[in-house]
Write an enzyme that holds these catalytic residues in place. Structure first.
Site, PDB file in Angstrom:
ATOM      1  CD  GLU A   1      13.194 -22.808  19.766  1.00 15.21           C
ATOM      2  OE1 GLU A   1      12.534 -22.803  18.557  1.00 15.21           O
ATOM      3  OE2 GLU A   1      12.396 -23.242  20.576  1.00 15.21           O
TER       4      GLU A   1
ATOM      5  N   GLY B   1      10.463 -20.984  15.253  1.00  7.92           N
ATOM      6  CA  GLY B   1      10.216 -19.800  14.630  1.00  7.92           C
ATOM      7  C   GLY B   1       8.960 -20.023  13.780  1.00  7.92           C
TER       8      GLY B   1
ATOM      9  N   GLY C   1      13.894 -21.963  11.941  1.00  4.21           N
ATOM     10  CA  GLY C   1      15.096 -21.035  11.500  1.00  4.21           C
ATOM     11  C   GLY C   1      15.965 -21.932  10.834  1.00  4.21           C
TER      12      GLY C   1
ATOM     13  CG  ASP D   1      14.262 -17.968  18.538  1.00  5.65           C
ATOM     14  OD1 ASP D   1      13.703 -19.153  18.485  1.00  5.65           O
ATOM     15  OD2 ASP D   1      15.023 -17.950  17.424  1.00  5.65           O
TER      16      ASP D   1
END
Length: 390
Positions: free
Chosen positions: A147, A124, A78, A155
């Site tokens: 993360e 991601g 991300g 996520d």
């Protein structure tokens, strides 16, 4: 495809530059095309991918969708700068919402998906590839979920994906951000085929020329280029028994204590590096991540995505900590690599505090996805994984 009425022309240009699409017979090809930024997932990228996936799923003449990247990364995850500067502003929340909708769509897609993961897939970026019908990896492929170390959580469906890995590898990868290569991905079920990178152009040409989207036919085509591969000397699977033993503990504190005890035994020197990673990571990120992955073991895909959506929004809002912003600052903005975590210790993050970021929203603010969901296609990869390899 020209911009529709009301669509900003400059945004459209950005979308077209970062995401290229081709229509060739019954095949549709997506190319992540922003190598200078490691193909990061910006709001424009999410929007463009969502449009393409939705359009092609409904098209009668489309049977196969292929996604790949250019440059030295398939996708580095991300857009951290967007989070840092945008915080919990409306446009950031809208981008997050769209990303989660896209993840659900990919996991439950009705047509055949092929991901060609030629290089690094982080966060991601990994979640764009693993749910595919076929995930092709190479000797250059690297996957990681870093993360937790940044004060965030696993996520974009990663709590779901990692929770379904054999043993307690999911907790290990989520908490440490450890990188796995193509051979490891194949062995634990995150990939389906190992193809040498020099054969990828031929593979792509073969897939594009296929006259059928039949799963068996596509699998056979990929197998023409795939090879058997042995685990590398540094493979995490050589230490899988100890990983399962340590990362099966109930709390992060107990995991660390177990690692310290095992690290004092002769021959377990590799554990010292794991301990260092955990000790320099965000305590908040570690605790959020462990709880999220553990919950995911008993959650549906939809429940996981809704939970991750809550965690993301509550992290952006700094409900119990601003560690995510500090982690991004230290790694991406100032690049001093010396984050100042707050709270500073695991003991300060109680279950009561964790409950605040996991608490459900009022229904109108929850992630809205279909209630009835198919079993995600990628789970079947574990049936033939090589986790038992010595």
């Amino acid at each position: 495809m020209a911009p529709t009425s009301g669509e900003n022309t400059s945004d459209y240009a950005k979308e077209q530059q970062a995401v290229l699409d081709e229509e060739i017979g019954h095949v549709r090809l997506i190319t992540l095309n922003n190598p200078s930024k490691l193909n990061i997932i910006t709001p424009e990228v999410v929007k463009r991918l969502a449009v393409l996936y939705e359009k092609w799923e409904k098209a009668d003449d489309v049977e196969i969708i292929i996604i790949k990247g250019v440059g030295r990364a398939f996708c580095a995850g991300g857009d951290l700068r967007m989070f840092y500067h945008g915080k919990a502003e409306k446009h950031v929340i809208e981008a997050v919402y769209k990303m989660y909708w896209l993840e659900y769509h990919i996991h439950t897609y009705k047509k055949l998906l092929v991901a060609i993961v030629h290089a690094t897939a982080m966060g991601g970026g990994a979640s764009l590839t693993v749910p595919s019908t076929f995930t092709v990896v190479t000797e250059k492929t690297v996957l990681a979920a870093p993360e937790a170390g940044l004060g965030f959580h696993t996520d974009a469906s990663l709590s779901y994906i990692l929770s379904h890995l054999p043993g307690h590898l999911g907790e290990y990868l989520a908490l440490t951000g450890a990188r796995v290569d193509g051979a490891d991905m194949l062995s634990i079920g995150l990939g389906t085929h190992y193809v040498p990178s020099e054969k990828l152009p031929e593979l792509e040409k073969c897939l594009v020329n296929l006259k059928s989207g039949d799963k068996g036919i596509v699998r056979a085509a990929i197998e023409e280029f795939s090879i058997e591969v042995q685990l590398g000397e540094k493979s995490i699977l050589h230490n899988r028994l100890l990983i399962d033993k340590c990362f099966s503990n109930d709390t992060v504190e107990e995991i660390v204590e177990s690692l310290i005890a095992e690290g004092n035994i002769e021959g377990n020197d590799w554990i010292q590096g794991i301990i260092k990673i955990l000790k320099r990571s965000s305590p908040t990120g570690l605790k959020m991540t462990l709880k999220s992955v553990r919950q995911a073991r008993n959650q549906t895909l939809g429940e996981c995505l809704k939970k991750e959506f809550r965690l993301t929004l509550n992290t952006l809002r700094g409900v119990i900590s601003n560690d995510m912003y500090e982690g991004i600052r230290a790694q991406t903005i100032d690049k001093d690599f010396s984050p100042k975590w707050n709270p500073t210790s695991l003991s300060e993050i109680t279950e009561e505090k964790l409950d605040l970021v996991f608490q459900a929203f009022d229904e109108e603010f929850e992630l809205q996805i279909p209630q009835e969901e198919k079993i995600p296609r990628w789970e079947g990869k574990f049936e033939s994984s090589g986790y038992n390899v010595q």
